[in-house]
Design a protein around this motif. Sequence first.
Motif, PDB file in Angstrom:
ATOM      1  N   ILE A   5      -1.016   1.187  -1.345  1.00  0.00           N
ATOM      2  CA  ILE A   5       0.002   0.202  -1.735  1.00  0.00           C
ATOM      3  C   ILE A   5      -0.038   0.012  -3.237  1.00  0.00           C
ATOM      4  O   ILE A   5      -1.107  -0.134  -3.842  1.00  0.00           O
ATOM      5  CB  ILE A   5      -0.229  -1.138  -1.002  1.00  0.00           C
ATOM      6  CG1 ILE A   5      -0.030  -0.950   0.505  1.00  0.00           C
ATOM      7  CG2 ILE A   5       0.713  -2.222  -1.533  1.00  0.00           C
ATOM      8  CD1 ILE A   5      -0.316  -2.197   1.314  1.00  0.00           C
ATOM      9  N   TRP A   6       1.137  -0.013  -3.830  1.00  0.00           N
ATOM     10  CA  TRP A   6       1.276  -0.154  -5.282  1.00  0.00           C
ATOM     11  C   TRP A   6       2.297  -1.256  -5.556  1.00  0.00           C
ATOM     12  O   TRP A   6       3.391  -1.246  -4.972  1.00  0.00           O
ATOM     13  CB  TRP A   6       1.747   1.167  -5.884  1.00  0.00           C
ATOM     14  CG  TRP A   6       1.818   1.221  -7.383  1.00  0.00           C
ATOM     15  CD1 TRP A   6       0.833   1.615  -8.246  1.00  0.00           C
ATOM     16  CD2 TRP A   6       2.968   0.926  -8.205  1.00  0.00           C
ATOM     17  NE1 TRP A   6       1.288   1.557  -9.542  1.00  0.00           N
ATOM     18  CE2 TRP A   6       2.585   1.142  -9.548  1.00  0.00           C
ATOM     19  CE3 TRP A   6       4.261   0.479  -7.920  1.00  0.00           C
ATOM     20  CZ2 TRP A   6       3.468   0.935 -10.608  1.00  0.00           C
ATOM     21  CZ3 TRP A   6       5.141   0.261  -8.973  1.00  0.00           C
ATOM     22  CH2 TRP A   6       4.739   0.493 -10.305  1.00  0.00           C
ATOM     23  N   VAL A   7       1.939  -2.217  -6.400  1.00  0.00           N
ATOM     24  CA  VAL A   7       2.801  -3.368  -6.677  1.00  0.00           C
ATOM     25  C   VAL A   7       2.988  -3.524  -8.181  1.00  0.00           C
ATOM     26  O   VAL A   7       2.010  -3.476  -8.955  1.00  0.00           O
ATOM     27  CB  VAL A   7       2.191  -4.671  -6.106  1.00  0.00           C
ATOM     28  CG1 VAL A   7       3.085  -5.870  -6.437  1.00  0.00           C
ATOM     29  CG2 VAL A   7       1.967  -4.555  -4.607  1.00  0.00           C
ATOM     30  N   ARG A   8       4.223  -3.706  -8.572  1.00  0.00           N
ATOM     31  CA  ARG A   8       4.527  -4.052  -9.964  1.00  0.00           C
ATOM     32  C   ARG A   8       5.806  -4.874  -9.978  1.00  0.00           C
ATOM     33  O   ARG A   8       6.878  -4.366  -9.685  1.00  0.00           O
ATOM     34  CB  ARG A   8       4.683  -2.821 -10.842  1.00  0.00           C
ATOM     35  CG  ARG A   8       4.920  -3.174 -12.308  1.00  0.00           C
ATOM     36  CD  ARG A   8       4.825  -1.974 -13.207  1.00  0.00           C
ATOM     37  NE  ARG A   8       4.954  -2.350 -14.615  1.00  0.00           N
ATOM     38  CZ  ARG A   8       4.789  -1.513 -15.625  1.00  0.00           C
ATOM     39  NH1 ARG A   8       4.497  -0.238 -15.377  1.00  0.00           N
ATOM     40  NH2 ARG A   8       4.922  -1.934 -16.873  1.00  0.00           N
ATOM     41  N   ASP A   9       5.660  -6.164 -10.297  1.00  0.00           N
ATOM     42  CA  ASP A   9       6.784  -7.098 -10.314  1.00  0.00           C
ATOM     43  C   ASP A   9       7.476  -7.059  -8.944  1.00  0.00           C
ATOM     44  O   ASP A   9       6.851  -7.364  -7.944  1.00  0.00           O
ATOM     45  CB  ASP A   9       7.731  -6.775 -11.458  1.00  0.00           C
ATOM     46  CG  ASP A   9       8.680  -7.920 -11.764  1.00  0.00           C
ATOM     47  OD1 ASP A   9       8.404  -9.059 -11.328  1.00  0.00           O
ATOM     48  OD2 ASP A   9       9.704  -7.691 -12.427  1.00  0.00           O
ATOM     49  N   ASN A  10       8.752  -6.697  -8.900  1.00  0.00           N
ATOM     50  CA  ASN A  10       9.471  -6.706  -7.628  1.00  0.00           C
ATOM     51  C   ASN A  10       9.294  -5.414  -6.823  1.00  0.00           C
ATOM     52  O   ASN A  10       9.818  -5.309  -5.716  1.00  0.00           O
ATOM     53  CB  ASN A  10      10.959  -6.947  -7.853  1.00  0.00           C
ATOM     54  CG  ASN A  10      11.255  -8.383  -8.253  1.00  0.00           C
ATOM     55  OD1 ASN A  10      10.623  -9.302  -7.756  1.00  0.00           O
ATOM     56  ND2 ASN A  10      12.213  -8.574  -9.151  1.00  0.00           N
ATOM     57  N   ALA A  11       8.575  -4.454  -7.375  1.00  0.00           N
ATOM     58  CA  ALA A  11       8.365  -3.185  -6.681  1.00  0.00           C
ATOM     59  C   ALA A  11       7.127  -3.277  -5.793  1.00  0.00           C
ATOM     60  O   ALA A  11       6.047  -3.639  -6.262  1.00  0.00           O
ATOM     61  CB  ALA A  11       8.212  -2.050  -7.677  1.00  0.00           C
ATOM     62  N   PHE A  12       7.300  -2.956  -4.529  1.00  0.00           N
ATOM     63  CA  PHE A  12       6.198  -2.938  -3.563  1.00  0.00           C
ATOM     64  C   PHE A  12       6.330  -1.623  -2.791  1.00  0.00           C
ATOM     65  O   PHE A  12       7.228  -1.462  -1.970  1.00  0.00           O
ATOM     66  CB  PHE A  12       6.288  -4.137  -2.615  1.00  0.00           C
ATOM     67  CG  PHE A  12       5.067  -4.372  -1.768  1.00  0.00           C
ATOM     68  CD1 PHE A  12       4.713  -3.484  -0.765  1.00  0.00           C
ATOM     69  CD2 PHE A  12       4.271  -5.479  -1.974  1.00  0.00           C
ATOM     70  CE1 PHE A  12       3.594  -3.701   0.019  1.00  0.00           C
ATOM     71  CE2 PHE A  12       3.146  -5.715  -1.192  1.00  0.00           C
ATOM     72  CZ  PHE A  12       2.806  -4.818  -0.196  1.00  0.00           C
ATOM     73  N   ARG A  13       5.407  -0.696  -3.052  1.00  0.00           N
ATOM     74  CA  ARG A  13       5.515   0.627  -2.456  1.00  0.00           C
ATOM     75  C   ARG A  13       4.346   0.887  -1.520  1.00  0.00           C
ATOM     76  O   ARG A  13       3.202   0.624  -1.864  1.00  0.00           O
ATOM     77  CB  ARG A  13       5.560   1.703  -3.553  1.00  0.00           C
ATOM     78  CG  ARG A  13       6.787   1.579  -4.446  1.00  0.00           C
ATOM     79  CD  ARG A  13       6.756   2.562  -5.586  1.00  0.00           C
ATOM     80  NE  ARG A  13       7.893   2.339  -6.497  1.00  0.00           N
ATOM     81  CZ  ARG A  13       7.994   2.851  -7.720  1.00  0.00           C
ATOM     82  NH1 ARG A  13       7.021   3.633  -8.176  1.00  0.00           N
ATOM     83  NH2 ARG A  13       9.046   2.594  -8.458  1.00  0.00           N
ATOM     84  N   VAL A  14       4.691   1.402  -0.352  1.00  0.00           N
ATOM     85  CA  VAL A  14       3.697   1.786   0.647  1.00  0.00           C
ATOM     86  C   VAL A  14       3.777   3.299   0.807  1.00  0.00           C
ATOM     87  O   VAL A  14       4.812   3.830   1.213  1.00  0.00           O
ATOM     88  CB  VAL A  14       3.955   1.096   1.998  1.00  0.00           C
ATOM     89  CG1 VAL A  14       2.924   1.551   3.030  1.00  0.00           C
ATOM     90  CG2 VAL A  14       3.928  -0.418   1.839  1.00  0.00           C
ATOM     91  N   ASN A  15       2.700   3.979   0.411  1.00  0.00           N
ATOM     92  CA  ASN A  15       2.685   5.450   0.411  1.00  0.00           C
ATOM     93  C   ASN A  15       3.893   6.014  -0.320  1.00  0.00           C
ATOM     94  O   ASN A  15       4.518   6.982   0.112  1.00  0.00           O
ATOM     95  CB  ASN A  15       2.626   5.977   1.849  1.00  0.00           C
ATOM     96  CG  ASN A  15       1.334   5.602   2.553  1.00  0.00           C
ATOM     97  OD1 ASN A  15       0.282   5.476   1.917  1.00  0.00           O
ATOM     98  ND2 ASN A  15       1.403   5.403   3.860  1.00  0.00           N
ATOM     99  N   GLY A  16       4.232   5.372  -1.430  1.00  0.00           N
ATOM    100  CA  GLY A  16       5.330   5.832  -2.280  1.00  0.00           C
ATOM    101  C   GLY A  16       6.705   5.349  -1.886  1.00  0.00           C
ATOM    102  O   GLY A  16       7.671   5.542  -2.645  1.00  0.00           O
ATOM    103  N   GLN A  17       6.831   4.683  -0.746  1.00  0.00           N
ATOM    104  CA  GLN A  17       8.131   4.223  -0.274  1.00  0.00           C
ATOM    105  C   GLN A  17       8.330   2.745  -0.607  1.00  0.00           C
ATOM    106  O   GLN A  17       7.503   1.902  -0.263  1.00  0.00           O
ATOM    107  CB  GLN A  17       8.254   4.420   1.240  1.00  0.00           C
ATOM    108  CG  GLN A  17       8.172   5.875   1.676  1.00  0.00           C
ATOM    109  CD  GLN A  17       9.324   6.706   1.145  1.00  0.00           C
ATOM    110  OE1 GLN A  17      10.489   6.308   1.226  1.00  0.00           O
ATOM    111  NE2 GLN A  17       9.001   7.865   0.575  1.00  0.00           N
ATOM    112  N   GLN A  18       9.445   2.452  -1.277  1.00  0.00           N
ATOM    113  CA  GLN A  18       9.749   1.072  -1.640  1.00  0.00           C
ATOM    114  C   GLN A  18      10.033   0.235  -0.396  1.00  0.00           C
ATOM    115  O   GLN A  18      10.744   0.678   0.514  1.00  0.00           O
ATOM    116  CB  GLN A  18      10.968   1.035  -2.585  1.00  0.00           C
ATOM    117  CG  GLN A  18      11.468  -0.357  -2.924  1.00  0.00           C
ATOM    118  CD  GLN A  18      10.501  -1.137  -3.817  1.00  0.00           C
ATOM    119  OE1 GLN A  18       9.606  -0.565  -4.429  1.00  0.00           O
ATOM    120  NE2 GLN A  18      10.683  -2.443  -3.892  1.00  0.00           N
ATOM    121  N   GLN A  19       9.451  -0.969  -0.355  1.00  0.00           N
ATOM    122  CA  GLN A  19       9.657  -1.896   0.754  1.00  0.00           C
ATOM    123  C   GLN A  19      10.203  -3.224   0.222  1.00  0.00           C
ATOM    124  O   GLN A  19       9.888  -3.621  -0.903  1.00  0.00           O
ATOM    125  CB  GLN A  19       8.336  -2.155   1.495  1.00  0.00           C
ATOM    126  CG  GLN A  19       7.678  -0.914   2.055  1.00  0.00           C
ATOM    127  CD  GLN A  19       8.481  -0.265   3.164  1.00  0.00           C
ATOM    128  OE1 GLN A  19       9.287  -0.920   3.824  1.00  0.00           O
ATOM    129  NE2 GLN A  19       8.274   1.036   3.372  1.00  0.00           N
TER     130      GLN A  19
END
Length: 224
Positions: free
Chosen positions: A121-135
Amino acid sequence: MSPSPVVSSPPGAPPMWEDLAAHRAGEMARQQAVALKQAAPVRTFVARVFGLHTDERSWRIGADGEEKVAARLAKLAKRDPRWRFVHAIPVGENGSDIDHLVIGPGGVFSLNAKHHPGARIWVRDNAFRVNGQQQPYIRNSRHEARRAGRYLTAACGFPVDVTGIVVPVGADDLTIKQQPADVVVVNRMALAPWLRRRPDLLGEAAVDAIFEAARRSTTWRPQR
């Protein structure tokens, strides 16, 4: 699961309400998973054997995540009983719910558990990605918190601010480059310490009043 108690009212009194404090964490998600399994038992069995991703699996994994978050909250309450919780709150009339509402000296928080076993999981501001996919988890948490604040404010008769929290569960890696402006991302294992570190904002009377409003099913229904 046994049904939650319903509080009845005398004639002429406000409508009776269900006590949501009796709800188990993950209750609504678990009910959805059970219903799907009962509707297609063979398909569900085959999907589990081969590890296929189905709606039944999504609801079941989601319920597991909510239960894991609730276990951390229970430890927080044991250490500091000023913190109160309501789980699996049905909101509105479209089948949506709040996984966990947390009320304590540090404020009011709507928690959205996101169970992604083994994920990155990668988070930056409004971006929340799970295995590279935006959620859409940040946007959804923001909406949920604002709506919860409106309902609680109307029920309590004084302003109630609610902060949305997205709680990742089971991820192998969580990288937070930048927290969102008005939503917080907190790993399940770090949740209780994070809540304990909040500065005191609410006194005992306010916590009690908000909890009493939050536990009533009628609080979460649109006013007609």
